[in-house]
Design a protein around this motif. Structure first.
Motif, short mmCIF file in Angstrom:
data_model
loop_
_atom_site.label_atom_id
_atom_site.label_comp_id
_atom_site.label_asym_id
_atom_site.label_seq_id
_atom_site.Cartn_x
_atom_site.Cartn_y
_atom_site.Cartn_z
N HIS A 73 9.24 3.30 3.63
CA HIS A 73 9.71 2.13 4.39
C HIS A 73 11.24 2.10 4.46
O HIS A 73 11.89 1.13 4.06
CB HIS A 73 9.16 0.86 3.74
CG HIS A 73 8.93 -0.25 4.73
ND1 HIS A 73 7.97 -0.20 5.70
CD2 HIS A 73 9.53 -1.46 4.89
CE1 HIS A 73 7.98 -1.31 6.41
NE2 HIS A 73 8.93 -2.09 5.94
N ASP A 74 11.83 3.17 4.98
CA ASP A 74 13.29 3.31 5.15
C ASP A 74 14.03 3.34 3.83
O ASP A 74 15.25 3.08 3.78
CB ASP A 74 13.85 2.18 6.03
CG ASP A 74 13.28 2.20 7.43
OD1 ASP A 74 13.03 3.31 7.95
OD2 ASP A 74 13.06 1.11 8.01
N ARG A 114 1.47 12.00 7.05
CA ARG A 114 2.25 12.96 7.86
C ARG A 114 3.55 12.33 8.35
O ARG A 114 4.61 12.97 8.35
CB ARG A 114 1.42 13.43 9.05
CG ARG A 114 0.24 14.33 8.69
CD ARG A 114 -0.37 14.93 9.95
NE ARG A 114 -1.62 15.61 9.67
CZ ARG A 114 -2.81 15.19 10.07
NH1 ARG A 114 -2.92 14.06 10.78
NH2 ARG A 114 -3.89 15.88 9.80
N GLN A 115 3.47 11.07 8.80
CA GLN A 115 4.67 10.38 9.28
C GLN A 115 5.71 10.26 8.16
O GLN A 115 6.90 10.48 8.38
CB GLN A 115 4.30 9.00 9.82
CG GLN A 115 3.57 9.03 11.15
CD GLN A 115 3.14 7.65 11.62
OE1 GLN A 115 3.09 6.69 10.85
NE2 GLN A 115 2.82 7.53 12.90
N ASN A 116 5.23 9.93 6.97
CA ASN A 116 6.15 9.80 5.84
C ASN A 116 6.74 11.16 5.46
O ASN A 116 7.91 11.27 5.08
CB ASN A 116 5.42 9.19 4.63
CG ASN A 116 6.38 8.71 3.57
OD1 ASN A 116 7.24 7.87 3.83
ND2 ASN A 116 6.27 9.26 2.37
N GLY A 125 0.81 -1.20 0.00
CA GLY A 125 0.00 0.00 0.00
C GLY A 125 0.85 1.26 0.00
O GLY A 125 2.08 1.20 0.02
N LEU A 126 0.19 2.41 0.03
CA LEU A 126 0.85 3.70 -0.17
C LEU A 126 2.04 3.94 0.75
O LEU A 126 3.06 4.46 0.33
CB LEU A 126 -0.19 4.82 0.00
CG LEU A 126 0.29 6.25 -0.33
CD1 LEU A 126 0.75 6.33 -1.78
CD2 LEU A 126 -0.84 7.24 -0.07
N THR A 127 1.92 3.57 2.03
CA THR A 127 3.02 3.79 2.96
C THR A 127 3.46 2.49 3.64
O THR A 127 4.17 2.53 4.64
CB THR A 127 2.62 4.82 4.05
OG1 THR A 127 1.45 4.35 4.73
CG2 THR A 127 2.33 6.18 3.43
N GLY A 128 3.04 1.35 3.10
CA GLY A 128 3.39 0.06 3.70
C GLY A 128 4.69 -0.49 3.14
O GLY A 128 5.29 0.07 2.23
#
Length: 378
Positions: A149-150, A246-248, A116-119
């Motif tokens: 993801h880093d 926001r986290q990303n 997914g988008l930020t997974g």
């Protein structure tokens, strides 16, 4: 009145236990009928959710709590990965996490997963799929977009919902590394959108033998519009997605600050109250879209599904709290003989938890069974 409300709410939550069929939409070609009958879960034609998770929002809440615990848990295994960084032509970077598990030859079948988008590879919903794929003998590659993801952000171009060219570059790289290995694709949520868009854009030149997608936001304008609705989920899906965005943003803050100059207001984006506002402040500025509406329309895989030339299975849930059922393009599935849609009454978003005591995600089982059927039929 109270009694009526209780009866109504009880029926709302429990009805999926009684209506547990998988409803299919596809052309009844010999190939499609064979692929369904050769996939045990699809030929069975039912999904029975965990009784106390028989609703999309309950599935989502469980998935974001116990369903996302790190490490080995009763809800899923953990995996070690070997990371490979891939430099893109514009100096951007994507990464591939290769699941480490035993020796395989160069011709071993490969499952390429687009999260997914930020997974990413450490997300439990992805690890659940990796576990099923490993048990079925796949070499597994999880592809991460720019700054996800880093994965370092090394160019002014960020990841977004329709950046299928980056996925195409990753798939081509894997193909060059293992030229004789059959490649299969699995896309979850926004990764499903990218997989379908890629397959439609490449048509007969697609490097994948077949794909499965789950919880796909086929029509982004419809999905985004529904995210913040008060009923039935009180705007929870939009709040959850905004939190991840926001986290990303904070993770990539320094790079974005250097490249953004005066064109991007990062502080304002951090306070955005809707996904639409966030995309207007960040995505549209970076990728030069006039408006979020233009961006969503351009990124939607529904525009490309008519051109898909490989066997494709899509799994959607009518109670998905993130991807509204209004966006499911039934007609596109019926129009293209290569597409098969399976719809369940419940399942949530990339959930489909079943089992009583320790619920496990079921979605990867039919998705990967289908891909094995594709290999078997070819």
């Amino acid at each position: 009145m109270i009694r009526l409300a209780l009866v109504g709410s009880g029926a709302y939550f429990l009805y999926p236990l009684y209506d547990n069929k998988i409803y299919f939409s596809h052309q009844e070609t010999p190939e499609n009928l064979n692929l369904i009958s050769s996939s045990p879960s699809l030929s069975k034609g039912i999904f029975t959710p965990t009784p106390w998770l028989a609703n999309g929002i309950l599935q989502a809440l469980f998935g974001s709590s116990k369903g996302e615990l790190p490490g080995h848990t009763p809800y899923g295994k953990d995996f070690d990965y070997q990371r490979e960084y891939i430099k893109l032509p514009d100096n951007g970077t994507i990464s591939i996490d290769w699941a480490i598990h035993g020796e395989m030859d160069q011709n071993n079948k490969i499952l390429i997963i687009s999260p997914g988008l930020t997974g990413g590879s450490k997300s439990q919903y992805i690890r659940n799929a990796v576990e099923v794929a490993v048990e079925k003998g796949y070499r597994v590659a999880v592809v991460h977009g720019r700054g996800i993801h880093d994965n370092p952000l090394t160019s002014p171009k960020t990841n977004h919902c329709g950046l299928s060219s980056d996925l195409a570059f990753g798939i081509a790289h894997i193909h060059s590394k293992y030229p004789n290995a059959p490649l299969l694709g699995l896309g979850t949520s926004m990764g499903g959108n990218l997989m379908l868009k890629y397959a439609g854009e490449t048509g007969k030149n697609c490097l994948l033998k077949g794909i499965s997608v789950v919880s796909t936001p086929y029509n982004l304008p419809v999905v985004i519009k529904a995210l913040g609705r008060a009923w039935p989920y009180a705007g929870f899906p939009e709040k959850y997605l905004l939190k991840n965005l926001r986290q990303n943003l904070q993770t990539n803050w320094q790079v974005l600050e250097e490249i953004g100059k005066e064109s991007i207001d990062l502080e304002k984006a951090l306070k955005a109250e809707s996904v639409y506002e966030f995309d207007n402040l960040i995505t549209c500025k970076i990728h030069q879209y006039e408006t979020p509406d233009h961006y969503y329309q351009d990124a939607s895989c529904v525009n490309y599904m008519k051109n898909i030339e490989i066997p494709t299975f899509a799994l959607s849930s009518l109670d998905d709290p993130v991807v509204t059922s209004e966006c499911i393009p039934y007609e596109e599935f019926k129009a293209n003989p290569k597409l098969i849609l399976g719809v369940t009454r419940t399942g949530g978003h990339v959930g489909w938890f079943n089992g009583m005591v320790t619920p496990r995600r079921w979605y990867a089982i039919p998705a990967i069974e289908f891909l094995d059927s594709v290999l078997g039929s070819s």
